[in-house]
Scaffold this active site. Structure first.
Site, mmCIF file in Angstrom:
data_model
loop_
_atom_site.group_PDB
_atom_site.id
_atom_site.type_symbol
_atom_site.label_atom_id
_atom_site.label_comp_id
_atom_site.label_asym_id
_atom_site.label_seq_id
_atom_site.Cartn_x
_atom_site.Cartn_y
_atom_site.Cartn_z
ATOM 1 C CD GLU A 440 15.162 -34.419 -21.069
ATOM 2 O OE1 GLU A 440 14.343 -33.794 -20.397
ATOM 3 O OE2 GLU A 440 14.859 -35.085 -22.073
ATOM 4 N N GLY A 441 17.416 -29.633 -19.514
ATOM 5 C CA GLY A 441 17.848 -28.586 -18.591
ATOM 6 C C GLY A 441 19.356 -28.493 -18.543
#
Length: 598
Positions: A440-441
């Site tokens: 998710e980054g």
């Protein structure tokens, strides 16, 4: 490992006593979400986490998932646990009644996500991905699309995924190549390969609904040419009935460091039939509906690992006998004292406790903000909540997961050599949690999002919004003189925070690399200050409870002592972060690339 216990008492303390969720729910129209109902729901959720999920956690790690010609089999007990999850109505809690949901608040359901992940991280990822898929459909789907998919997804009989990255593009989604070609009937043929797809294939649900990023034939290059599509494993007719198998198949599953019970899939789309969701070339905009909630969810995974590791380490430290206390025997009848008497063991345990409880308060605070953005009717309040959430989301994702790496490492260290042995479960927590800082980054991406996009991109306005709340609160508790030192520390950090932001901004005007060089340290600095604010609020409430003679005095005294530990030993870490930020980017960028060699 010590049996996992859902932290119900601490969760309810934060929700009820610190943030007054009863009034919050009533103001938003959730009159049925009374403290008694919430308590009853959480009691059952705790039982599910402790009695159903926790016992199969180690099983999932040992067995892992199995792939055979596109078919993925989950570890023993996972499928049965998911059936109980669906039967208990857990998937539908926070979704609209018109799709079979129970219309309860997002925050009420999300607080339990920590417990499920703490009990069994791998298992919790399967329903966790579905929630983002549902939210994307609710926000951007047509009425027909909602009718086709949401009833089954809300019930949990179908699950969902988000298919974003590809082998060549990683987090740089502007490079993705997956293509979508139009059919005469208005559908699209989706072709390409997606990787790192959690729950992309498994045996726990009747159908899997993939939300897929792809390019239309005439799409512009880069991120402006990405569209979003619904691609189910089995075709779905307009009435929501499952049909024949679609041409999407799991090519393989990854062999990972941790979360081995969660199927991380390579998904191959071979002219699979898909439906456009949202406007053409606006896929990234739609995707962020999913991503922001997913990032908070990932922060909860880090929080859950901190809690689980603390529980295991505490039980061991109270039981394990090693050496004598430096101040004399504490266990006179035994051959040695329990290791909890030793200062360095206390350092590790209190660090775990302070991060778990402080980070939980921050996560629940953000859940309250999400509620406001979803259900609020006051336009100004919604806008304010959205501004705070915009700034806090990258902090929640990165700070809660980075500190989880530290807490799970401490958990192993408390056990000594036994922490490295699989049977105790501590090394599994460390392995399972390692991914949380990356998906998710990564932390670096979250830091750039915070500093460059959110803070500098708003000309500092988002920072001012958050600081106004913090400074107003500090001023409001000045009559509680015992907390003046803590309040002064937070206030001085806010002043320094603003000053640092200005310094970085000025330097970046001359050299843009200054943003990237400062970003991660800046995010961690922000996290320490925000969590310090949370600890100040909890300490004030705990003292008020003690003064009123309410509740469990030991619980509240522990809050006060843990708050003091946080301010004395953890908030002070900001000193080294400030020093590092102020060294600038030259020490990172001066070395020519040719010198990066062995």
């Amino acid at each position: 490992m010590q049996n996992y216990q859902a932290p119900k008492k601490d969760t309810l303390f934060v929700m009820n006593d610190v943030f007054d969720f009863e009034s919050h729910y009533q103001r938003l129209g959730f009159n049925d979400a009374t403290p008694d109902l919430v308590d009853a729901i959480y009691e059952e959720a705790a039982k599910f986490a402790e009695n159903v999920l926790a016992p199969i956690n180690a099983v999932g790690d040992t067995e892992g998932c199995h792939w055979d010609d596109g078919v993925v089999t989950t570890p023993s007990g996972f499928k049965e646990a998911y059936a109980q999850y669906v039967e208990g109505g857990w998937p539908s809690m926070a979704h609209p009644e018109q799709y079979g949901g129970q219309a309860l608040p997002y925050s009420l359901a999300s607080a339990m996500a920590e417990w499920f992940s703490g009990a069994n991280h791998s298992w919790a990822m399967y329903p966790g991905l579905s929630q983002g898929c549902i939210d994307t459909l609710k926000a951007h789907g047509t009425e027909q699309q909602k009718e086709m998919f949401l009833h089954h997804l809300v019930a949990g009989t179908w699950t969902g995924t988000m298919c974003l990255t590809e082998p060549h593009c990683g987090s740089d989604l502007g490079m993705l190549k997956c293509k979508a070609e139009p059919n005469e009937d208005g559908s699209y043929r989706i072709s390409g390969t997606k990787i790192f797809i959690s729950a992309g294939e498994h045996d726990m649900s009747e159908n899997i609904v993939h939300i897929v990023l792809a390019r239309l034939p005439d799409a512009p290059a880069g991120t402006k040419g990405i569209s979003l599509f619904i691609v189910p494993k089995y075709h779905v007719d307009e009435q929501g009935n499952k049909g024949e198998r679609n041409t999407v198949k799991c090519g393989s599953i990854e062999h990972k460091m941790g979360i081995k019970g969660s199927a991380t899939c390579v998904m191959n789309f071979d002219e699979a039939r898909g439906i456009l969701i949202g406007a053409p070339n606006r896929g990234l905009n739609c995707m962020f509906t999913f991503m922001n909630i997913a990032r908070i969810g990932t922060g909860l995974e880090g929080l859950s690992a901190s809690e689980a590791s603390f529980q295991g380490a505490l039980a061991y430290a109270q039981d394990r006998l090693q050496f004598r206390s430096m101040t004399g025997k504490k266990n006179a009848d035994g051959p040695a004292d329990p290791i909890i008497v030793h200062p360095d063991v206390r350092r590790m345990l209190l660090t775990q406790k302070a991060f778990a409880e402080g980070n939980r308060a921050l996560a629940i605070y953000c859940m309250q903000l999400v509620d406001e953005t979803l259900y609020g009717t006051d336009a100004d309040a919604k806008q304010l909540a959205d501004a705070k959430l915009s700034m806090l989301t990258p902090i929640v994702k990165a700070f809660l997961t980075e500190t989880a790496l530290e807490t799970t490492s401490h958990g192993m260290q408390v056990y000594g050599g036994h922490g490295y042995i699989a049977e105790w479960g501590m090394e599994q927590l460390a392995r399972d949690t390692r991914i949380c800082t990356m998906y998710e980054g990564t932390t670096g991406i979250q830091a750039i999002d915070l500093l460059a996009r959110k803070i500098m991109g708003s000309n500092g306005e988002l920072l001012k919004v958050m600081q106004t709340e913090i400074l107003t609160y500090c001023a409001s508790i000045r009559e509680h003189q015992q907390f003046n030192v803590m309040a002064n520390a937070i206030q001085s950090h806010c002043d320094e925070w603003a000053q640092l932001t200005g310094e970085i901004g000025l330097s970046a005007q001359q050299n843009p690399n200054e943003l990237g060089a400062a970003a991660v340290d800046y995010l961690m600095y922000s996290g320490y200050v925000i969590v310090g604010y949370m600890w100040l609020k909890m300490a004030v409430v705990a003292q008020q409870k003690i003064d009123a003679g309410e509740g469990n005095k030991d619980f509240y005294e522990a809050k006060l002592m843990t708050a003091q530990f946080y301010f004395d030993r953890l908030l002070t870490r900001t000193r080294s972060l400030v020093s590092s930020i102020r060294t600038g980017s030259d020490n990172l960028m001066n070395m020519p690339e040719a010198l990066f060699k062995v």
